[in-house]
Design a protein around this motif. Sequence first.
Motif, mmCIF file in Angstrom:
data_model
loop_
_atom_site.group_PDB
_atom_site.id
_atom_site.type_symbol
_atom_site.label_atom_id
_atom_site.label_comp_id
_atom_site.label_asym_id
_atom_site.label_seq_id
_atom_site.Cartn_x
_atom_site.Cartn_y
_atom_site.Cartn_z
ATOM 1 N N ASN A 182 0.756 -1.123 0.109
ATOM 2 C CA ASN A 182 0.094 0.094 0.022
ATOM 3 C C ASN A 182 0.935 1.347 -0.019
ATOM 4 O O ASN A 182 0.207 2.297 0.172
ATOM 5 N N ILE A 183 2.201 1.013 0.000
ATOM 6 C CA ILE A 183 3.097 2.173 -0.248
ATOM 7 C C ILE A 183 3.534 2.565 -1.544
ATOM 8 O O ILE A 183 3.896 1.595 -2.480
ATOM 9 N N GLN A 184 3.349 3.772 -2.004
ATOM 10 C CA GLN A 184 3.800 4.028 -3.267
ATOM 11 C C GLN A 184 5.202 3.530 -3.781
ATOM 12 O O GLN A 184 6.166 3.491 -2.990
ATOM 13 N N GLU A 185 5.149 2.812 -4.932
ATOM 14 C CA GLU A 185 6.490 2.204 -5.247
ATOM 15 C C GLU A 185 6.891 0.890 -4.606
ATOM 16 O O GLU A 185 7.868 0.216 -4.909
ATOM 17 N N ARG A 186 5.995 0.544 -3.584
ATOM 18 C CA ARG A 186 6.167 -0.719 -2.962
ATOM 19 C C ARG A 186 7.474 -0.731 -2.173
ATOM 20 O O ARG A 186 8.331 -2.007 -2.206
ATOM 21 N N ARG A 187 8.111 0.066 -1.773
ATOM 22 C CA ARG A 187 9.527 0.204 -1.318
ATOM 23 C C ARG A 187 9.408 0.320 0.235
ATOM 24 O O ARG A 187 8.304 0.736 0.968
ATOM 25 N N CYS A 188 10.234 -0.211 0.932
ATOM 26 C CA CYS A 188 10.516 -0.316 2.378
ATOM 27 C C CYS A 188 10.748 1.232 2.922
ATOM 28 O O CYS A 188 11.823 1.530 2.344
ATOM 29 N N PRO A 189 10.324 1.692 3.793
ATOM 30 C CA PRO A 189 10.748 2.804 4.338
ATOM 31 C C PRO A 189 12.221 2.709 4.837
ATOM 32 O O PRO A 189 12.476 1.684 5.418
ATOM 33 N N ARG A 190 12.968 3.751 4.834
ATOM 34 C CA ARG A 190 14.421 3.609 5.068
ATOM 35 C C ARG A 190 14.431 3.306 6.549
ATOM 36 O O ARG A 190 15.452 2.596 6.927
ATOM 37 N N GLU A 191 13.919 3.551 7.448
ATOM 38 C CA GLU A 191 14.063 3.580 8.885
ATOM 39 C C GLU A 191 13.673 2.015 9.055
ATOM 40 O O GLU A 191 14.120 1.668 10.170
ATOM 41 N N LEU A 192 12.838 1.213 8.366
ATOM 42 C CA LEU A 192 12.598 -0.044 8.651
ATOM 43 C C LEU A 192 13.632 -0.889 7.887
ATOM 44 O O LEU A 192 13.525 -2.371 7.933
ATOM 45 N N GLU A 193 14.592 -0.693 6.929
ATOM 46 C CA GLU A 193 15.333 -1.343 5.989
ATOM 47 C C GLU A 193 16.261 -2.016 6.851
ATOM 48 O O GLU A 193 16.352 -3.528 6.578
#
Length: 148
Positions: free
Chosen positions: A129-140
């Motif tokens: 459900n996040i644009q571009e289906r990318r992991c937020p940097r803080e969760l990487e």
Amino acid sequence: MDLCFSILSNRRSSQSLIKELFKENMEATPNEIQKMDYRLLVDTNISYLRRKRYVVILDDVWTMDARSQINVAFPDDKCGSKIMLTTRQEDVAFSSSSSLRGIGSHVFHLEPLRDDETLTLFYKKAFWNIQERRCPRELEPLARRKVL
């Protein structure tokens, strides 16, 4: 065609799997299904599927015994029914290739995903459900520790 799909893992009994198949596929599940023993479940399933065309997909089969207990529950009436299974166990794959209807001698070896492919797949599923289906940097860092 009746489609039966279920997951068989090392933590589920053959009896519970057959009960689940009943609930998913029969128009009317027998009331006494919870009380049926394994043999009665197998006989009832065979009666229900007799002269029907079906596909059964058994996912994550761990032992030859589990595969055999499930296989006997499906009649081979020469109607074109198929049974397919996935396993991580080479002995199960090769024993199944000669004894399960529909598989014949087709054993496909799949290679594990590379780390970058694993993370990409995880991100697509976890962050759909996040644009571009990318992991937020803080969760990487957390995602890398959990997934790899």
